[in-house]
Design a protein around this motif. Structure first.
Motif, PDB file in Angstrom:
ATOM      1  N   ASN A  41      -2.155  10.928  -2.613  1.00 15.90           N
ATOM      2  CA  ASN A  41      -1.746   9.425  -2.195  1.00 15.90           C
ATOM      3  C   ASN A  41      -1.650   9.311  -0.741  1.00 15.90           C
ATOM      4  O   ASN A  41      -0.805  10.355  -0.029  1.00 15.90           O
ATOM      5  CB  ASN A  41      -0.280   9.185  -2.781  1.00 15.90           C
ATOM      6  CG  ASN A  41       0.226   7.709  -2.379  1.00 15.90           C
ATOM      7  OD1 ASN A  41      -0.732   6.752  -2.554  1.00 15.90           O
ATOM      8  ND2 ASN A  41       1.400   7.535  -2.176  1.00 15.90           N
ATOM      9  N   TYR A  42      -2.164   8.413  -0.136  1.00 12.05           N
ATOM     10  CA  TYR A  42      -2.203   8.421   1.331  1.00 12.05           C
ATOM     11  C   TYR A  42      -1.524   6.965   1.846  1.00 12.05           C
ATOM     12  O   TYR A  42      -1.940   5.953   1.112  1.00 12.05           O
ATOM     13  CB  TYR A  42      -3.578   8.426   1.888  1.00 12.05           C
ATOM     14  CG  TYR A  42      -4.184   9.936   1.827  1.00 12.05           C
ATOM     15  CD1 TYR A  42      -4.949  10.084   0.585  1.00 12.05           C
ATOM     16  CD2 TYR A  42      -4.058  10.873   2.809  1.00 12.05           C
ATOM     17  CE1 TYR A  42      -5.672  11.344   0.442  1.00 12.05           C
ATOM     18  CE2 TYR A  42      -4.451  12.037   2.502  1.00 12.05           C
ATOM     19  CZ  TYR A  42      -5.368  12.169   1.396  1.00 12.05           C
ATOM     20  OH  TYR A  42      -6.021  13.631   1.305  1.00 12.05           O
ATOM     21  N   ALA A  43      -0.964   6.854   3.080  1.00 10.90           N
ATOM     22  CA  ALA A  43      -0.647   5.481   3.656  1.00 10.90           C
ATOM     23  C   ALA A  43      -2.014   4.928   4.031  1.00 10.90           C
ATOM     24  O   ALA A  43      -2.881   5.919   4.353  1.00 10.90           O
ATOM     25  CB  ALA A  43       0.196   6.122   4.845  1.00 10.90           C
ATOM     26  N   ASP A  44      -2.110   3.776   4.056  1.00 13.34           N
ATOM     27  CA  ASP A  44      -3.404   3.024   4.275  1.00 13.34           C
ATOM     28  C   ASP A  44      -3.794   3.362   5.865  1.00 13.34           C
ATOM     29  O   ASP A  44      -5.025   3.507   6.166  1.00 13.34           O
ATOM     30  CB  ASP A  44      -3.141   1.605   4.146  1.00 13.34           C
ATOM     31  CG  ASP A  44      -3.067   1.065   2.684  1.00 13.34           C
ATOM     32  OD1 ASP A  44      -2.610  -0.039   2.602  1.00 13.34           O
ATOM     33  OD2 ASP A  44      -3.538   1.709   2.056  1.00 13.34           O
ATOM     34  N   SER A  45      -2.810   3.794   6.597  1.00 16.82           N
ATOM     35  CA  SER A  45      -3.232   3.743   8.258  1.00 16.82           C
ATOM     36  C   SER A  45      -3.931   5.283   8.316  1.00 16.82           C
ATOM     37  O   SER A  45      -4.413   5.484   9.402  1.00 16.82           O
ATOM     38  CB  SER A  45      -1.892   3.756   8.777  1.00 16.82           C
ATOM     39  OG  SER A  45      -0.856   4.808   8.550  1.00 16.82           O
ATOM     40  N   VAL A  46      -3.765   6.161   7.370  1.00 15.40           N
ATOM     41  CA  VAL A  46      -4.441   7.298   7.561  1.00 15.40           C
ATOM     42  C   VAL A  46      -5.624   7.563   6.480  1.00 15.40           C
ATOM     43  O   VAL A  46      -6.459   8.760   6.933  1.00 15.40           O
ATOM     44  CB  VAL A  46      -3.504   8.520   7.496  1.00 15.40           C
ATOM     45  CG1 VAL A  46      -2.156   8.448   8.444  1.00 15.40           C
ATOM     46  CG2 VAL A  46      -2.830   8.695   5.776  1.00 15.40           C
TER      47      VAL A  46
END
Length: 123
Positions: free
Chosen positions: A60-65
């Protein structure tokens, strides 16, 4: 108990790459480690999720990365990694390793945090 040791932070120019590593040690069964991940905190801001990975490898990733960072783990080494590419000045923060450990007697999860490693991206 679980102790976390992080490495790999530093100063890099915009567009560059860094790889963070975090190794867990202590008195626990390797199979008790659940989700592992990375969070970051920039000055004056709250700590935010960067990326997490389950024992089975779901990420799972933050949208910013998304598309720039890749999280991975080595269950045999009780370690989690964060490959950061195309770094931007706004990625500058203290990066914290996170590990969840399952306590089977209560079916609860204890949270453990590393001491943090500074990542600075210059423009």
């Amino acid at each position: 108990q679980v102790q976390l040791v992080e490495s790999g932070g530093g100063l890099v120019q915009s567009g560059g790459s860094l790889r963070l590593a975090c190794a867990a040690s202590g008195t626990f069964s390797s199979t008790s480690l659940t989700t592992m991940g990375w969070y970051r905190q920039a000055p004056g801001l709250q700590r935010e999720l960067v990326a997490t990975i389950t024992r089975g490898g779901s990420t799972n990733y933050a949208d910013s990365v998304k598309g720039r960072f890749t999280i991975s783990r080595d269950n045999a080494k009780n370690s989690v990694y964060l490959q950061m590419s195309s770094l931007k000045p706004e990625d500058t923060a203290v990066y914290y390793c996170y590990v969840g450990r399952l306590v089977r007697s209560s079916m609860s999860v204890n949270d453990y945090w590393g001491q943090g490693t500074q990542v600075t991206v210059s423009s």
